[in-house]
Scaffold this motif. Structure first.
Motif, PDB file in Angstrom:
ATOM      1  N   HIS A 118       0.847  -1.181   0.000  1.00  0.00           N
ATOM      2  CA  HIS A 118       0.000   0.000   0.000  1.00  0.00           C
ATOM      3  C   HIS A 118       0.889   1.239   0.000  1.00  0.00           C
ATOM      4  O   HIS A 118       2.075   1.189   0.378  1.00  0.00           O
ATOM      5  CB  HIS A 118      -0.923   0.010   1.226  1.00  0.00           C
ATOM      6  N   THR A 119       0.306   2.338  -0.422  1.00  0.00           N
ATOM      7  CA  THR A 119       1.030   3.606  -0.436  1.00  0.00           C
ATOM      8  C   THR A 119       1.043   4.221   0.963  1.00  0.00           C
ATOM      9  O   THR A 119       0.179   3.943   1.797  1.00  0.00           O
ATOM     10  CB  THR A 119       0.373   4.581  -1.420  1.00  0.00           C
ATOM     11  N   SER A 120       2.020   5.070   1.212  1.00  0.00           N
ATOM     12  CA  SER A 120       2.134   5.774   2.493  1.00  0.00           C
ATOM     13  C   SER A 120       2.984   7.024   2.286  1.00  0.00           C
ATOM     14  O   SER A 120       3.553   7.235   1.207  1.00  0.00           O
ATOM     15  CB  SER A 120       2.745   4.861   3.567  1.00  0.00           C
ATOM     16  N   GLU A 121       3.075   7.815   3.343  1.00  0.00           N
ATOM     17  CA  GLU A 121       3.869   9.041   3.260  1.00  0.00           C
ATOM     18  C   GLU A 121       5.376   8.760   3.299  1.00  0.00           C
ATOM     19  O   GLU A 121       6.161   9.496   2.702  1.00  0.00           O
ATOM     20  CB  GLU A 121       3.486   9.983   4.403  1.00  0.00           C
ATOM     21  N   GLY A 175      -3.975  17.703   8.985  1.00  0.00           N
ATOM     22  CA  GLY A 175      -5.304  17.198   9.320  1.00  0.00           C
ATOM     23  C   GLY A 175      -5.948  16.456   8.161  1.00  0.00           C
ATOM     24  O   GLY A 175      -6.533  15.382   8.335  1.00  0.00           O
ATOM     25  N   SER A 176      -5.838  17.013   6.968  1.00  0.00           N
ATOM     26  CA  SER A 176      -6.441  16.358   5.815  1.00  0.00           C
ATOM     27  C   SER A 176      -5.709  15.062   5.464  1.00  0.00           C
ATOM     28  O   SER A 176      -6.336  14.070   5.063  1.00  0.00           O
ATOM     29  CB  SER A 176      -6.415  17.303   4.608  1.00  0.00           C
ATOM     30  N   THR A 177      -4.399  15.040   5.641  1.00  0.00           N
ATOM     31  CA  THR A 177      -3.644  13.817   5.352  1.00  0.00           C
ATOM     32  C   THR A 177      -4.003  12.695   6.302  1.00  0.00           C
ATOM     33  O   THR A 177      -4.208  11.537   5.892  1.00  0.00           O
ATOM     34  CB  THR A 177      -2.136  14.104   5.425  1.00  0.00           C
ATOM     35  N   GLN A 178      -4.100  13.015   7.584  1.00  0.00           N
ATOM     36  CA  GLN A 178      -4.448  11.989   8.567  1.00  0.00           C
ATOM     37  C   GLN A 178      -5.872  11.488   8.379  1.00  0.00           C
ATOM     38  O   GLN A 178      -6.142  10.276   8.455  1.00  0.00           O
ATOM     39  CB  GLN A 178      -4.276  12.562   9.969  1.00  0.00           C
ATOM     40  N   ALA A 179      -6.800  12.406   8.122  1.00  0.00           N
ATOM     41  CA  ALA A 179      -8.193  11.998   7.917  1.00  0.00           C
ATOM     42  C   ALA A 179      -8.337  11.146   6.662  1.00  0.00           C
ATOM     43  O   ALA A 179      -9.085  10.145   6.646  1.00  0.00           O
ATOM     44  CB  ALA A 179      -9.085  13.237   7.829  1.00  0.00           C
ATOM     45  N   LEU A 180      -7.610  11.517   5.608  1.00  0.00           N
ATOM     46  CA  LEU A 180      -7.675  10.740   4.377  1.00  0.00           C
ATOM     47  C   LEU A 180      -7.098   9.343   4.560  1.00  0.00           C
ATOM     48  O   LEU A 180      -7.655   8.361   4.069  1.00  0.00           O
ATOM     49  CB  LEU A 180      -6.926  11.472   3.264  1.00  0.00           C
ATOM     50  N   GLN A 181      -6.002   9.239   5.296  1.00  0.00           N
ATOM     51  CA  GLN A 181      -5.387   7.932   5.510  1.00  0.00           C
ATOM     52  C   GLN A 181      -6.293   7.032   6.351  1.00  0.00           C
ATOM     53  O   GLN A 181      -6.422   5.834   6.063  1.00  0.00           O
ATOM     54  CB  GLN A 181      -4.026   8.109   6.206  1.00  0.00           C
ATOM     55  N   GLU A 182      -6.920   7.576   7.369  1.00  0.00           N
ATOM     56  CA  GLU A 182      -7.836   6.779   8.182  1.00  0.00           C
ATOM     57  C   GLU A 182      -9.053   6.338   7.379  1.00  0.00           C
ATOM     58  O   GLU A 182      -9.533   5.201   7.514  1.00  0.00           O
ATOM     59  CB  GLU A 182      -8.273   7.590   9.400  1.00  0.00           C
ATOM     60  N   LEU A 183      -9.555   7.221   6.521  1.00  0.00           N
ATOM     61  CA  LEU A 183     -10.713   6.867   5.711  1.00  0.00           C
ATOM     62  C   LEU A 183     -10.361   5.796   4.686  1.00  0.00           C
ATOM     63  O   LEU A 183     -11.144   4.878   4.431  1.00  0.00           O
ATOM     64  CB  LEU A 183     -11.254   8.119   5.006  1.00  0.00           C
ATOM     65  N   PHE A 184      -9.173   5.895   4.122  1.00  0.00           N
ATOM     66  CA  PHE A 184      -8.763   4.904   3.127  1.00  0.00           C
ATOM     67  C   PHE A 184      -8.468   3.557   3.779  1.00  0.00           C
ATOM     68  O   PHE A 184      -8.768   2.506   3.219  1.00  0.00           O
ATOM     69  CB  PHE A 184      -7.533   5.407   2.374  1.00  0.00           C
TER      70      PHE A 184
END
Length: 252
Positions: free
Chosen positions: A26-29, A162-171
């Motif tokens: 999977h992709t990650s930062e 905030g948007s990065t963390q929320a997006l990662q949790e949602l994905f």
């Protein structure tokens, strides 16, 4: 600084370890492989999603499973790939796209991806990683002028962390179809049945001969003769023994 960074060929050893022990990527930062970096483009999400679905429809062995919008406005695209390197083994890949507006009012599309190989053994020789790399590499070439690096995204985004963390949790919450379905089906083994070694044999009894005549013909003639004698009303007479004549020579 970590002391493990001084180990020679540390990154290559980690990559080889992941390829031999993992069947999902999977992709990650901050990924181990550079090609698994989360992508961000200064382009609308509708345009990027249309490009992904078009590639899936055109490429050989790629089949689009479904496309839907999840909670929070994220678009989920699922596909199924037949791997030629793994002799037709199926790989489930999922792409998650989300859109946000930067400080100048332009759209930014963030793309996450994850892939899992449907194989019972550990390790898929990096095939799931190459599937993600294949499509993300095509997007990097198509949107090469719209790629946003980390420093550019931190400058343009209104709430990057905030948007990065929320997006990662949602994905991460959106699971692949094979996981939500429950237990994965095991691969069926093909059994080859051996042919039975029992063979049907036919016994052939050779006809014995006595004094140059066949017993079968003699018996057949005897039965024919007895039958003929019965029809004539007479019974066959037993054969008489041959007479022996003794000749005596007189002495002179």
């Amino acid at each position: 600084m970590n002391l493990l960074d001084f180990i020679p060929f540390r990154n290559e050893m980690q990559k080889a370890y992941h390829g031999l022990t993992d069947n999902a990527n999977h992709t990650s930062e901050h990924p181990v492989f550079d090609e698994l970096k989360v992508r961000r483009y200064s382009a609308p999400m509708s345009e990027v999603s249309a490009f992904i679905t078009d590639k899936i429809d055109r490429w050989v062995g790629w089949n689009l499973k479904n496309e839907k919008t999840a909670i929070g406005g994220m678009m989920i695209i699922r596909a199924e790939i037949f791997s030629f390197a793994l002799l037709g083994t199926k790989i489930d890949v999922t792409f998650g796209l989300s859109e946000e507006t930067d400080r100048h009012g332009h759209p930014i599309t963030t793309i996450n991806a994850k892939a899992e190989t449907n194989i019972d053994s550990k390790g898929d020789l990096g095939e799931s990683r190459r599937v993600i790399k294949m499509l993300l590499g095509a997007m990097d070439f198509e949107y090469r002028k719209a790629i946003l690096k980390d420093d550019e995204y931190l400058f343009l985004s209104l709430d990057p962390k905030g948007s990065t963390q929320a997006l990662q949790e949602l994905f991460d919450g959106s699971k692949n179809h094979n996981k939500s379905g429950g237990v994965r089906k095991k691969s069926t083994s093909i059994e080859f049945k051996k042919k039975s070694s029992e063979k049907q044999t036919i016994e052939l009894k050779p006809a014995t001969k006595t004094n140059g005549t066949n017993l079968n013909t003699v018996s057949s003639e005897a039965t024919n003769g007895s039958a003929a004698s019965k029809d004539n009303g007479t019974t066959p007479s037993p054969s008489s023994k041959p007479k022996v004549t003794v000749i005596k020579l007189k002495k002179s």
